[in-house]
Design an enzyme around this catalytic site. Structure first.
Site, mmCIF file in Angstrom:
data_model
loop_
_atom_site.group_PDB
_atom_site.id
_atom_site.type_symbol
_atom_site.label_atom_id
_atom_site.label_comp_id
_atom_site.label_asym_id
_atom_site.label_seq_id
_atom_site.Cartn_x
_atom_site.Cartn_y
_atom_site.Cartn_z
ATOM 1 N N HIS A 370 0.830 -1.213 0.000
ATOM 2 C CA HIS A 370 0.000 0.000 0.000
ATOM 3 C C HIS A 370 0.858 1.254 0.000
ATOM 4 O O HIS A 370 1.823 1.359 0.757
ATOM 5 C CB HIS A 370 -0.912 -0.010 1.238
ATOM 6 C CG HIS A 370 -1.901 1.106 1.238
ATOM 7 N ND1 HIS A 370 -1.971 2.053 2.222
ATOM 8 C CD2 HIS A 370 -2.854 1.442 0.330
ATOM 9 C CE1 HIS A 370 -2.937 2.915 1.946
ATOM 10 N NE2 HIS A 370 -3.489 2.569 0.794
ATOM 11 N N HIS A 371 0.499 2.190 -0.878
ATOM 12 C CA HIS A 371 1.122 3.516 -0.919
ATOM 13 C C HIS A 371 0.034 4.564 -0.819
ATOM 14 O O HIS A 371 -0.691 4.782 -1.800
ATOM 15 C CB HIS A 371 1.839 3.740 -2.257
ATOM 16 C CG HIS A 371 3.040 2.876 -2.479
ATOM 17 N ND1 HIS A 371 3.527 2.614 -3.746
ATOM 18 C CD2 HIS A 371 3.857 2.225 -1.619
ATOM 19 C CE1 HIS A 371 4.601 1.845 -3.652
ATOM 20 N NE2 HIS A 371 4.819 1.579 -2.368
ATOM 21 N N GLU A 468 -16.450 2.713 1.561
ATOM 22 C CA GLU A 468 -15.900 3.488 2.680
ATOM 23 C C GLU A 468 -16.861 4.616 3.078
ATOM 24 O O GLU A 468 -16.775 5.142 4.177
ATOM 25 C CB GLU A 468 -14.524 4.047 2.318
ATOM 26 C CG GLU A 468 -14.558 4.996 1.138
ATOM 27 C CD GLU A 468 -13.171 5.436 0.664
ATOM 28 O OE1 GLU A 468 -12.185 5.179 1.342
ATOM 29 O OE2 GLU A 468 -13.115 6.046 -0.421
HETATM 30 C C1 NOJ Z 1 -8.820 6.375 0.547
HETATM 31 C C2 NOJ Z 1 -8.998 5.015 -0.045
HETATM 32 O O1 NOJ Z 1 -10.117 4.962 -0.898
HETATM 33 C C3 NOJ Z 1 -9.147 4.013 1.076
HETATM 34 O O2 NOJ Z 1 -9.354 2.710 0.566
HETATM 35 C C4 NOJ Z 1 -7.914 4.061 1.941
HETATM 36 O O3 NOJ Z 1 -8.093 3.182 3.023
HETATM 37 C C5 NOJ Z 1 -7.675 5.472 2.472
HETATM 38 N N1 NOJ Z 1 -7.637 6.395 1.380
HETATM 39 C C6 NOJ Z 1 -6.375 5.560 3.265
HETATM 40 O O4 NOJ Z 1 -5.284 5.265 2.447
HETATM 41 CA CA CA Z 2 -11.569 6.681 -1.931
#
Ligand code: NOJ
Ligand code: CA
Length: 660
Positions: A370-371, A468
Site C-alpha cells: 500500500h502507498h 468506505e
Molecule cells: C482512501 C482510499 O479509498 C481508502 O481505501 C484508503 O483506506 C484510504 N484512502 C487511506 O489510504
Molecule cells: Ca476513496
C-alpha cells in the site's frame, strides 16, 4: 506515404461525407461548411447528436478548426477479434468503418491536422491527430471545443467535476438543459427518442481528462480539466488526442457491456503474462470501524503480529491475497495533513516487511502492498523507483495506491487529479509498476479510459463513491447506477463483502446477500472481501462460501435486466471451469425477477442460490437470507426475490457430462 505539401494548392469548398457502421444503423456525417468542421450522428435515421463543431482555442495562436479545406479522406474497414488476458470478457469484437480526414488551413499559418472517425455498431469515436509542421512544433491548448449537441430534453445521470471528493459522489439525474456545472464522464443519458448514450473518452495519455459542460450555445461541450496555469494541456507534436467516444444502445442494459473503450486502446507492447487477477482480504475495514488505527500505537493495524494473523485467516478462508494498509512511516497524527513526507520504504516500528513477506510466501498468500500518497505526488515521485523495487525485492506483486485530498501536489503546485500533469503521473506509476512486475489497484485514480488493454497490470481502480462512504452517505440506488455509468470506464474496487452490516459506527445500507452480489455486479480485476476475517468466520461462513467460489476473471458477460439507478442483473461465465455466476442488486424497491437460463449450455447444472429472505430489508432486517440448491437446465427459469436494498447471487456448476 501521402504528401501534404503537394496538395496545398486546393481550394476551400464545402464537404459532406458519411461514415456508416458495419450493420448500417449508425451514421456519422462529417461537414466542412465555410471552412468550419462539424459532425452529426444518426441512428436508424433518427438524430442522436445534431450539428456539433470541432476544434481548439490555442494559447497565443489563432483557433484551430476554422478556415479549413479538405485535402484528402481515406476510408477503411476494420474487423478483428481481440483476446483479453483478463476482464469481463475473454474476446471482444473490434469492428468499425473508419474515415480519416486530412485538413489544412487555407490561410497562414496553414496548419494541418487529421480528424479520424470510427463508426461502430454501438459507438462513434473520433480524435484529433496533429502532425509536426513548420512553425508549429508545440502548442498549448486554451480550450478544446468539441461539441456533443445532444437533445436538451435528454435525461443525464451525472456526478459533478472539480469537487473536493474528486469522483466520489452520488449520481443524480436531470435534463441536459438543467446542467449547471461540469460533470464527469462516462456521462450516461437517455434521449427523448429512446436511445441510451454515454459520452466518454478512450486512451487518455499526456492530456487533461475530459469533463462535459453546457456551453453558451446550449450544446454539450468538452471541458478539459485545466492545469494550475489556466491552460488545458501543453503538447509536443506529433500528438493524438484521446478518443472522444459516444457509446450508443437501444436499452440501458445493453449499454453496460459496451467494450468500445477497450477497442480504442492499443494491444500491450510487452510481456504481461505474469499478471494475474486476485481476490484479497485486508487490514482495512478494522480501521474504518475503529478497531485498529493506520498510525502506530496500541491499536495499530499493520503490525507484524496482525499481518501474520490475517495471513493465517486468508489461508483458512481460501482467499489468495492480503492488503496491508498503514505499514509505513507517515501515518502519525493527522495523516491527511502530515503526508507530505510519507516514506514508502521505511516501515512503522512494529512492522517488519521482510518477515511478513516471507511468512506470506510460505503460506502461499500474495501481499497487496500500500502507498497512500495523500496527493503529495512530488514526494511520491522522488521515491517511485525505490518504493516499487523494495516491494518487488520482497516478492510483492500487487500494490494499492491512494491519493486522498481534494487536489494533488505536483511541481510544488496544487493540480487537479484529472489534469494533464495528474494523467502523466498516474501513467508513470503504471509503467514503474510494470517494470517491477507489480499490478495496481489505484484509489482516488483518474477515471478509466481503457488503458488496461495496453497496461494489463492496471488491474483495478476505485474512482467512484465506494463502501468506505457507508454509514449514511450511500443509498441503495448508488450501486444500481454504477453499472450504467462509472463501470463503463472499467472495473472498480468497491470494497465488497462487508458482512458486519449493523455495526454502530458504520451501518451499511444493504442486505447481506447484496454484499456477495457485488462480486458479480461490480467487476474488479482485484476484488476485495473487505470485512474483518473473524466476522466471516464467526458468523457467516455459509454466505462467505460464494466469495470463495466466485472468480475474478470471466470468459463472457451477459447483461440480463435492469434500469439505470433502479436495478441490475448480470450473468458471467468463469474462464476455466464453465461455471456461471449471476448477480443482481435493487434500489429501495423490493423486486421479483424471472431469470431465463438460456445462456447455459446443454445439460444439467447445480444452482447454488443465495437470496434475501421474504422479510429481509436493508434497514431493519439485513441478515435475512436463504440458500437453496437445485438442479436446473437451460430451458428453465428462476424466480428470484430481491428485498429493499437487497440483491442475490447464484453459482451454476455444470455436471461432469455437460462438457460446458
Ligand atoms: C482512501 C482510499 O479509498 C481508502 O481505501 C484508503 O483506506 C484510504 N484512502 C487511506 O489510504
Ligand atoms: Ca476513496
Amino acid at each position: 506515404m501521402f504528401k501534404w505539401a503537394s496538395l496545398f494548392g486546393f481550394k476551400s469548398q464545402d464537404v459532406e461525407k458519411t461514415i456508416t457502421s458495419p450493420n448500417g444503423r449508425n451514421k456519422c456525417q462529417v461537414f466542412l461548411r465555410n471552412g468550419q468542421l462539424s459532425y452529426k450522428v444518426v441512428r436508424d435515421d433518427k438524430i442522436i447528436v445534431n450539428f456539433s463543431e470541432l476544434g481548439f482555442n490555442l494559447c497565443g495562436e489563432s483557433p484551430f478548426g476554422k478556415g479549413l479545406k479538405l485535402i484528402r479522406y481515406v476510408p477503411r474497414h476494420h474487423e478483428e477479434t481481440i483476446e483479453l488476458s483478463w476482464g469481463e470478457d475473454h474476446f471482444i469484437q473490434n469492428c468499425y468503418n473508419e474515415m480519416a480526414f486530412y485538413f489544412a488551413e487555407t490561410k497562414e499559418p496553414k496548419r494541418i491536422f487529421t480528424m479520424r472517425f470510427r463508426v461502430f455498431d454501438n459507438a462513434i469515436a473520433f480524435r484529433y491527430e496533429i502532425p509536426p509542421q513548420p512553425k508549429f512544433q508545440r502548442l498549448s491548448v486554451a480550450d478544446e471545443l468539441t461539441e456533443f449537441n445532444i437533445n436538451l430534453n435528454s435525461i443525464v445521470f451525472k456526478i459533478p467535476a472539480y469537487q473536493p471528493d474528486r469522483y466520489e459522489y452520488n449520481y443524480e439525474k436531470c435534463q441536459v438543459f438543467d446542467l449547471k456545472h461540469s460533470v464527469h464522464t462516462p456521462l450516461t443519458m437517455k434521449t427523448p427518442n429512446g436511445y441510451f448514450l454515454s459520452l466518454h473518452e478512450a486512451a487518455l495519455y499526456n492530456y487533461g481528462s475530459m469533463t462535459i459542460k453546457l456551453n453558451n450555445k446550449n450544446k454539450l461541450q468538452s471541458d478539459i480539466t485545466p492545469l494550475s496555469d489556466g491552460t488545458r494541456a501543453h503538447l509536443n507534436l506529433p500528438f493524438e488526442t484521446p478518443w472522444r467516444l459516444i457509446m450508443v444502445a437501444d436499452s440501458a442494459i445493453e449499454l453496460t457491456t459496451n467494450r468500445t473503450m477497450l477497442c480504442l486502446n492499443e494491444p500491450p507492447r510487452q510481456d504481461f503474462s505474469w499478471v494475474k487477477t486476485l481476490k484479497f482480504i485486508g487490514i482495512w475495514w478494522a480501521m474504518y470501524v475503529g478497531e485498529y488505527t493506520w498510525a502506530p500505537g496500541e491499536r495499530h493495524g499493520a503490525s507484524t503480529v496482525h499481518a501474520k494473523e490475517y495471513i493465517d485467516a486468508a489461508v483458512r478462508l481460501g482467499i489468495s491475497g492480503l492488503l496491508i494498509e498503514g505499514w509505513n512511516d507517515g501515518w502519525e497524527g493527522d495523516w491527511l495533513e502530515n503526508g507530505v513526507n510519507n516514506s514508502f520504504t521505511k516501515a512503522a516500528p512494529d512492522f517488519n516487511l521482510e518477515e511478513v513477506a516471507e511468512y506470506a510466501k510460505n503460506s502461499n498468500i500474495e501481499i497487496v502492498g500500500h502507498h497512500e500518497t495523500v496527493g503529495f505526488v512530488d514526494n511520491y515521485e522522488k521515491q517511485l523507483d525505490a518504493a516499487y523495487s523494495y516491494y518487488a525485492l520482497n516478492g510483492i506483486h500487487y500494490v494499492k495506491t491512494g491519493y486522498a485530498g481534494s487536489q494533488i501536489m505536483i511541481n510544488g503546485r496544487r493540480e487537479y487529479h484529472h489534469s494533464q500533469l495528474g494523467v502523466m503521473h498516474y501513467q508513470k506509476t503504471v509503467e514503474v509498476a510494470a517494470r517491477n512486475h507489480i499490478c495496481l489497484d489505484i484509489h482516488e485514480p483518474i477515471k478509466g479510459t481503457g488503458i488496461e488493454r495496453t497496461w494489463p497490470n492496471l488491474l483495478s481502480r476505485e474512482g467512484a463513491r465506494g463502501q468506505e462512504y457507508e454509514g449514511g452517505a450511500i443509498s441503495p440506488s448508488h450501486a444500481c447506477y454504477l453499472p450504467y455509468t462509472r463501470l463503463l470506464a472499467g472495473g472498480m474496487d468497491y470494497t465488497n463483502g462487508i458482512f458486519d452490516i449493523m455495526n454502530s459506527v458504520k451501518h451499511i445500507s444493504t442486505t447481506l446477500t447484496r454484499q456477495i452480489a457485488y462480486f458479480v455486479t461490480i467487476y474488479s480485476g482485484m476484488a476485495m472481501a473487505a470485512d474483518r476475517p473473524y466476522i466471516y468466520e464467526e458468523r457467516f461462513m455459509d454466505v462467505f462460501q460464494f466469495i470463495r467460489d466466485v472468480p475474478t476473471n470471466f470468459e463472457r458477460t451477459i447483461p440480463l435486466a435492469g434500469e439505470i439507478g433502479e436495478y441490475y442483473v448480470v450473468a458471467r461465465q468463469a474462464r476455466d471451469t464453465g461455471e456461471w455466476f449471476v448477480g443482481g442488486v435493487t434500489d429501495e424497491n423490493p423486486r421479483r425477477i424471472n431469470i431465463t437460463l438460456d445462456f447455459l449450455n446443454d445439460g444439467v447444472y447445480l444452482a447454488e442460490i443465495y437470496t434475501d429472505s421474504d422479510d429481509a430489508h436493508y434497514r431493519d432486517n439485513p441478515f435475512g437470507h436463504v440458500i437453496t440448491k437445485k438442479h436446473v437446465s437451460k430451458n428453465e427459469s428462476l424466480d428470484i426475490f430481491m428485498a429493499s436494498g437487497g440483491g442475490f447471487a447464484i453459482r451454476l456448476l455444470p455436471s461432469q457430462s455437460n462438457g460446458a
